[in-house]
Design a protein around this motif. Structure first.
Motif, PDB file in Angstrom:
ATOM      1  N   ASP A   1       0.833  -1.201   0.000  1.00  0.00           N
ATOM      2  CA  ASP A   1       0.000   0.000   0.000  1.00  0.00           C
ATOM      3  C   ASP A   1       0.869   1.253   0.000  1.00  0.00           C
ATOM      4  OD1 ASP A   1      -2.521  -1.069  -0.097  1.00  0.00           O
ATOM      5  OD2 ASP A   1      -2.754  -1.191   2.074  1.00  0.00           O
ATOM      6  N   TYR A   2       0.326   2.320  -0.549  1.00  0.00           N
ATOM      7  CA  TYR A   2       0.963   3.632  -0.518  1.00  0.00           C
ATOM      8  C   TYR A   2      -0.087   4.661  -0.132  1.00  0.00           C
ATOM      9  CZ  TYR A   2       5.229   2.133  -2.966  1.00  0.00           C
ATOM     10  OH  TYR A   2       6.425   1.535  -3.298  1.00  0.00           O
ATOM     11  N   SER A   3       0.350   5.711   0.548  1.00  0.00           N
ATOM     12  CA  SER A   3      -0.540   6.841   0.762  1.00  0.00           C
ATOM     13  C   SER A   3      -0.589   7.665  -0.518  1.00  0.00           C
ATOM     14  CB  SER A   3      -0.033   7.720   1.917  1.00  0.00           C
ATOM     15  OG  SER A   3       1.170   8.375   1.549  1.00  0.00           O
ATOM     16  N   TYR A   4      -1.540   8.579  -0.592  1.00  0.00           N
ATOM     17  CA  TYR A   4      -1.665   9.453  -1.769  1.00  0.00           C
ATOM     18  C   TYR A   4      -0.359  10.204  -2.006  1.00  0.00           C
ATOM     19  CZ  TYR A   4      -3.710  12.994  -4.893  1.00  0.00           C
ATOM     20  OH  TYR A   4      -3.987  13.807  -5.957  1.00  0.00           O
ATOM     21  N   ILE A   5       0.140  10.847  -0.959  1.00  0.00           N
ATOM     22  CA  ILE A   5       1.356  11.662  -1.088  1.00  0.00           C
ATOM     23  C   ILE A   5       2.560  10.796  -1.422  1.00  0.00           C
ATOM     24  CG2 ILE A   5       2.983  13.128   0.189  1.00  0.00           C
ATOM     25  CD1 ILE A   5       0.601  14.288   1.680  1.00  0.00           C
ATOM     26  N   GLU A   6       2.658   9.654  -0.771  1.00  0.00           N
ATOM     27  CA  GLU A   6       3.786   8.748  -0.988  1.00  0.00           C
ATOM     28  C   GLU A   6       3.844   8.277  -2.444  1.00  0.00           C
ATOM     29  OE1 GLU A   6       5.639   5.048   1.640  1.00  0.00           O
ATOM     30  OE2 GLU A   6       3.468   5.272   1.429  1.00  0.00           O
ATOM     31  N   LEU A   7       2.693   7.898  -2.989  1.00  0.00           N
ATOM     32  CA  LEU A   7       2.648   7.438  -4.372  1.00  0.00           C
ATOM     33  C   LEU A   7       2.928   8.595  -5.330  1.00  0.00           C
ATOM     34  CD1 LEU A   7       2.140   5.016  -6.192  1.00  0.00           C
ATOM     35  CD2 LEU A   7      -0.269   5.663  -6.281  1.00  0.00           C
ATOM     36  N   TYR A   8       2.376   9.766  -5.032  1.00  0.00           N
ATOM     37  CA  TYR A   8       2.626  10.943  -5.867  1.00  0.00           C
ATOM     38  C   TYR A   8       4.127  11.211  -5.974  1.00  0.00           C
ATOM     39  CZ  TYR A   8       2.735  15.776  -7.462  1.00  0.00           C
ATOM     40  OH  TYR A   8       3.019  16.916  -8.170  1.00  0.00           O
ATOM     41  N   LYS A   9       4.827  11.157  -4.840  1.00  0.00           N
ATOM     42  CA  LYS A   9       6.270  11.427  -4.831  1.00  0.00           C
ATOM     43  C   LYS A   9       7.041  10.384  -5.637  1.00  0.00           C
ATOM     44  CE  LYS A   9       6.490  14.057  -0.530  1.00  0.00           C
ATOM     45  NZ  LYS A   9       6.987  14.098   0.868  1.00  0.00           N
ATOM     46  N   LYS A  10       6.555   9.150  -5.605  1.00  0.00           N
ATOM     47  CA  LYS A  10       7.187   8.108  -6.407  1.00  0.00           C
ATOM     48  C   LYS A  10       7.045   8.412  -7.897  1.00  0.00           C
ATOM     49  CE  LYS A  10       8.835   4.511  -4.011  1.00  0.00           C
ATOM     50  NZ  LYS A  10      10.142   3.863  -4.268  1.00  0.00           N
ATOM     51  N   LEU A  11       5.858   8.835  -8.289  1.00  0.00           N
ATOM     52  CA  LEU A  11       5.581   9.078  -9.703  1.00  0.00           C
ATOM     53  C   LEU A  11       6.260  10.337 -10.226  1.00  0.00           C
ATOM     54  CD1 LEU A  11       1.778   8.194  -9.904  1.00  0.00           C
ATOM     55  CD2 LEU A  11       3.710   6.778 -10.604  1.00  0.00           C
ATOM     56  N   GLU A  12       6.381  11.357  -9.370  1.00  0.00           N
ATOM     57  CA  GLU A  12       6.900  12.636  -9.862  1.00  0.00           C
ATOM     58  C   GLU A  12       8.373  12.571 -10.241  1.00  0.00           C
ATOM     59  OE1 GLU A  12       6.839  16.028  -7.351  1.00  0.00           O
ATOM     60  OE2 GLU A  12       7.750  15.007  -5.637  1.00  0.00           O
ATOM     61  N   ASN A  13       9.040  11.468  -9.927  1.00  0.00           N
ATOM     62  CA  ASN A  13      10.428  11.292 -10.377  1.00  0.00           C
ATOM     63  C   ASN A  13      10.492  11.115 -11.888  1.00  0.00           C
ATOM     64  OD1 ASN A  13      11.517  11.365  -7.758  1.00  0.00           O
ATOM     65  ND2 ASN A  13      11.134   9.184  -7.451  1.00  0.00           N
ATOM     66  N   ASN A  14       9.375  10.671 -12.488  1.00  0.00           N
ATOM     67  CA  ASN A  14       9.376  10.374 -13.919  1.00  0.00           C
ATOM     68  C   ASN A  14       8.290  11.071 -14.732  1.00  0.00           C
ATOM     69  OD1 ASN A  14      10.129   7.506 -12.381  1.00  0.00           O
ATOM     70  ND2 ASN A  14      11.484   8.001 -14.080  1.00  0.00           N
ATOM     71  N   TYR A  15       7.305  11.672 -14.033  1.00  0.00           N
ATOM     72  CA  TYR A  15       6.176  12.240 -14.767  1.00  0.00           C
ATOM     73  C   TYR A  15       5.869  13.657 -14.300  1.00  0.00           C
ATOM     74  CZ  TYR A  15       5.622   7.327 -15.950  1.00  0.00           C
ATOM     75  OH  TYR A  15       5.859   6.046 -16.388  1.00  0.00           O
ATOM     76  N   ASP A  16       5.204  14.413 -15.172  1.00  0.00           N
ATOM     77  CA  ASP A  16       4.831  15.788 -14.843  1.00  0.00           C
ATOM     78  C   ASP A  16       3.790  15.827 -13.735  1.00  0.00           C
ATOM     79  OD1 ASP A  16       6.548  16.715 -16.794  1.00  0.00           O
ATOM     80  OD2 ASP A  16       4.978  16.891 -18.329  1.00  0.00           O
ATOM     81  N   GLU A  17       3.705  16.975 -13.085  1.00  0.00           N
ATOM     82  CA  GLU A  17       2.803  17.158 -11.949  1.00  0.00           C
ATOM     83  C   GLU A  17       1.359  16.846 -12.306  1.00  0.00           C
ATOM     84  OE1 GLU A  17       1.177  20.811  -9.120  1.00  0.00           O
ATOM     85  OE2 GLU A  17       3.059  21.029 -10.216  1.00  0.00           O
ATOM     86  N   ASP A  18       0.909  17.315 -13.460  1.00  0.00           N
ATOM     87  CA  ASP A  18      -0.500  17.103 -13.809  1.00  0.00           C
ATOM     88  C   ASP A  18      -0.814  15.625 -14.023  1.00  0.00           C
ATOM     89  OD1 ASP A  18       1.084  17.072 -16.099  1.00  0.00           O
ATOM     90  OD2 ASP A  18      -0.529  17.768 -17.412  1.00  0.00           O
ATOM     91  N   ILE A  19       0.146  14.875 -14.566  1.00  0.00           N
ATOM     92  CA  ILE A  19      -0.039  13.440 -14.757  1.00  0.00           C
ATOM     93  C   ILE A  19      -0.100  12.737 -13.405  1.00  0.00           C
ATOM     94  CG2 ILE A  19       1.058  11.322 -15.585  1.00  0.00           C
ATOM     95  CD1 ILE A  19      -0.134  12.877 -17.848  1.00  0.00           C
ATOM     96  N   CYS A  20       0.814  13.090 -12.509  1.00  0.00           N
ATOM     97  CA  CYS A  20       0.851  12.470 -11.175  1.00  0.00           C
ATOM     98  C   CYS A  20      -0.457  12.715 -10.427  1.00  0.00           C
ATOM     99  CB  CYS A  20       2.020  13.020 -10.365  1.00  0.00           C
ATOM    100  SG  CYS A  20       3.632  12.651 -11.079  1.00  0.00           S
ATOM    101  N   LEU A  21      -0.942  13.947 -10.476  1.00  0.00           N
ATOM    102  CA  LEU A  21      -2.192  14.281  -9.801  1.00  0.00           C
ATOM    103  C   LEU A  21      -3.366  13.516 -10.411  1.00  0.00           C
ATOM    104  CD1 LEU A  21      -1.806  18.148  -9.359  1.00  0.00           C
ATOM    105  CD2 LEU A  21      -1.854  16.438  -7.530  1.00  0.00           C
ATOM    106  N   GLU A  22      -3.401  13.445 -11.725  1.00  0.00           N
ATOM    107  CA  GLU A  22      -4.500  12.766 -12.408  1.00  0.00           C
ATOM    108  C   GLU A  22      -4.530  11.279 -12.057  1.00  0.00           C
ATOM    109  OE1 GLU A  22      -6.242  12.259 -16.979  1.00  0.00           O
ATOM    110  OE2 GLU A  22      -4.538  13.594 -16.579  1.00  0.00           O
TER     111      GLU A  22
END
Length: 209
Positions: free
Chosen positions: A72-93
């Motif tokens: 499991d990941y929290s919302y913020i934790e998963l967002y931080k994982k994704l933002e290493n490779n993707y733009d902010e709008d993609i991570c949020l979406e």
């Protein structure tokens, strides 16, 4: 407007889409089919941007689901994982979408973490709170999740003493080491002192019997 000059298989499910101007596009075959891309099709710039966005969203979502399959990941934790490779709008979406369908649930995750840290790890509430905060859980959810474990603090300390520290309590130097170890586990000085006093009392009572 750019025109598609060729569409060829690239790697796995990724297709290479060559245009008569600009860089080629590397698009998942499902996105390719969704937008009905074909050779000699002319694309306005807005359509190209939409296709790239859809492809990035798909890749980021697949990455997120792969991570969630491991744990499991929290919302913020998963967002931080994704933002290493993707733009902010993609991570949020992606995170918003996974929250909507229940793949991310911070309340459920906080309850699992509280049980893990308090029951399995036998951490004190302070240490458990610190660890949960590192996982991106909000203070409100942390407090809510830890509430059931507030009354069991003395029991957890007693279990730790019995299983790990009882043999060190024969002299004052050992007692101080045990206190330091329990404080590092996240228990307050007052909780530790009270638990050790009760442990000593019960030990003496047992010897008298």
């Amino acid at each position: 407007m750019p025109t598609i000059t060729s569409i060829e298989k690239y790697k796995g499910s990724t297709m290479r889409v060559d245009l008569d101007s600009g860089e080629p596009l590397f698009i998942n075959v499902d996105v390719l089919n969704e937008y009905h891309l074909q050779k000699e099709m002319t694309l306005p710039e807005s359509a190209i941007e939409e296709i790239i966005h859809a492809n990035d969203f798909r890749r980021a979502k697949e990455r997120a689901l792969y991570l969630l399959d491991e744990r499991d990941y929290s919302y913020i934790e998963l967002y931080k994982k994704l933002e290493n490779n993707y733009d902010e709008d993609i991570c949020l979406e992606v995170c918003n979408r996974l929250s909507e369908i229940g793949c991310i649930n911070d309340r459920r995750y906080s309850e699992h973490l509280a049980e893990h840290y308090c029951v399995t790890k036998r951490f004190g509430l302070r240490r458990a709170r610190e660890e949960m905060r590192k996982r991106g859980i909000s203070n409100e959810l942390i407090t809510e999740a830890l509430y059931p474990y507030e009354d069991t603090v003395p029991e957890r300390i007693a279990e730790l003493i019995d299983k790990k520290y009882a043999r060190y309590l024969s002299d004052e130097k050992g007692v101080q080491k045990v206190k330091a170890a329990l404080v590092r586990q996240g228990y307050s000085f007052s909780e530790v002192n009270k638990a050790l006093s009760e442990y000593e009392y019960e030990t003496e009572e047992g010897e008298e019997d």
